[in-house]
Scaffold this active site. Structure first.
Site: not given
Length: 373
Positions: A130-132, A134, A219, A336-339
């Protein structure tokens, strides 16, 4: 018949010779006729060699091949003796130093020449979840000199007993000038992984995408909650005693954010210069800048630039502009990018206080202040 005809021609003059002379002369004529009708090499060949009569002829490339002559015969009812077999085998084998083309010699596979080979990775994105990770992989793999495995292999943490050849088979084919990559975020927090990657190659380049550990934990929880709706609340999992501010470091979502502790394990096997840290926050606000530093670290020409990105306001995340061969832009998946789940403000402040000393040590170790406050 020829001898009789010749003798009849000479008969008129035979009365001039004595009887002894006539006999000698007749024997001589008979011998001459016999030699003419039955050459000596034919008699010897037929009496000794009843096997194939073959000759060696040169072919193109100065290589020798055995070819049957027009006079070759192969009697089915006559077999050579053991001695003759050995002599024939010796006669058919090529002279020393002469290479004979073999039909069973495999030719070089054209796929290797045209499309490269599967190689063990030169670089691995080892973390963090969950750091980025992908996003970094998808952004860097548009570089023509980078090929990457599409899925997380989990070789060094879950499948190590399968062996390096199994791992190699999961990699894409690459040319000699290309870099092979893979990403498995759980590597960074797995104790045995640094030693195992080092055993594969001490030259492996490592990329770690880091993010504010509090935001990262939320996240992580949000993703897990989407798969397990009956999950306890974030505060219940994050604290052993929230009123006293005691954080539960056994919860994986909290433990991952202790970056400096995990990094200390990696530095036992790799020098700091071989590890590149990507800011998860700047990856959102300035993807081209972060990718420029990644390309420099990998020794690549800066080909991925700001012209490749646009900001998707719906997702709150940068996406790749559509390539000429595609009809739509390339954005990361729905996960990705979910609230994020809304967390009590006091709980967030307590976690920031908890992580602060670990963050400071991390900044000092890597030589960069990520400003997670």
């Amino acid at each position: 018949m020829a001898c009789a005809l010749l003798f009849s021609r000479l008969l008129p003059i035979s009365h001039r010779l004595t009887r002894t002379s006539v006999c000698v002369f007749s024997l001589f004529l008979s011998y001459v006729c016999y030699c003419l009708l039955f050459p000596a090499d034919t008699i010897i060949q037929r009496s000794v060699d009843v096997t194939l009569s073959c000759q060696r002829v040169p072919t193109q490339g100065a290589k020798m091949r055995i070819r049957k002559s027009l006079s070759c015969v192969s009697p089915s009812d006559v077999r050579p003796t053991t001695g003759e077999e050995a002599r024939l085998k010796g006669a058919q084998s090529p002279p020393s130093g002469v290479q004979v083309a073999r039909n069973d010699t495999p030719s070089p596979p054209m796929s290797n020449l045209k499309f490269g080979n599967k190689k063990l990775p030169n670089a691995i994105i080892v973390g963090v979840k969950k750091g980025g990770t992908r996003a970094v992989l998808e952004f860097i793999r548009i570089h023509p000199d980078v090929r990457a495995a599409g899925t997380e292999t989990h070789f060094f943490d879950r499948n190590y007993d399968r062996g390096l050849e199994w791992y190699r088979a999961l990699m894409p084919r690459t040319l000699e000038s290309q870099i092979t990559m893979e990403k498995t975020p759980s590597y960074f927090v797995t104790k045995d992984t640094p030693h195992r990657i080092s055993a594969m190659s001490r030259d492996t380049k490592l990329i770690v995408v880091v993010r504010d550990p509090v935001t990262r934990a939320i996240s992580d929880y949000t993703q897990t909650l989407s798969k397990t709706p009956d999950l306890p609340s974030f505060q219940e999992l994050a604290f052993r005693n929230q009123s006293l501010g005691i954080v539960d470091t056994s919860w994986n979502a909290i433990r991952i954010g202790l970056y400096v502790l995990h990094l200390e394990n990696w530095l036992r096997y790799f020098p700091l210069a071989q590890i590149h840290f990507v800011s998860g926050e700047r990856l959102i606000t300035d993807p081209a800048g972060e990718l420029a530093r990644v390309q420099d670290f990998l020794g690549l020409k800066r080909i991925v630039t700001d012209k490749h990105f646009y900001f998707n306001r719906t997702k709150g995340f940068p996406c790749l502009k559509k390539p000429e061969s595609s009809g739509s832009p390339r954005c990361l998946g729905k996960s990705k990018g979910r609230t994020h789940v809304q967390i009590d403000r006091d709980a967030i402040e307590q976690l920031r206080d908890f992580y602060r000393p670990f963050n400071v040590r991390f900044y000092e170790t890597v030589g960069h202040d990520f400003k997670w406050e």
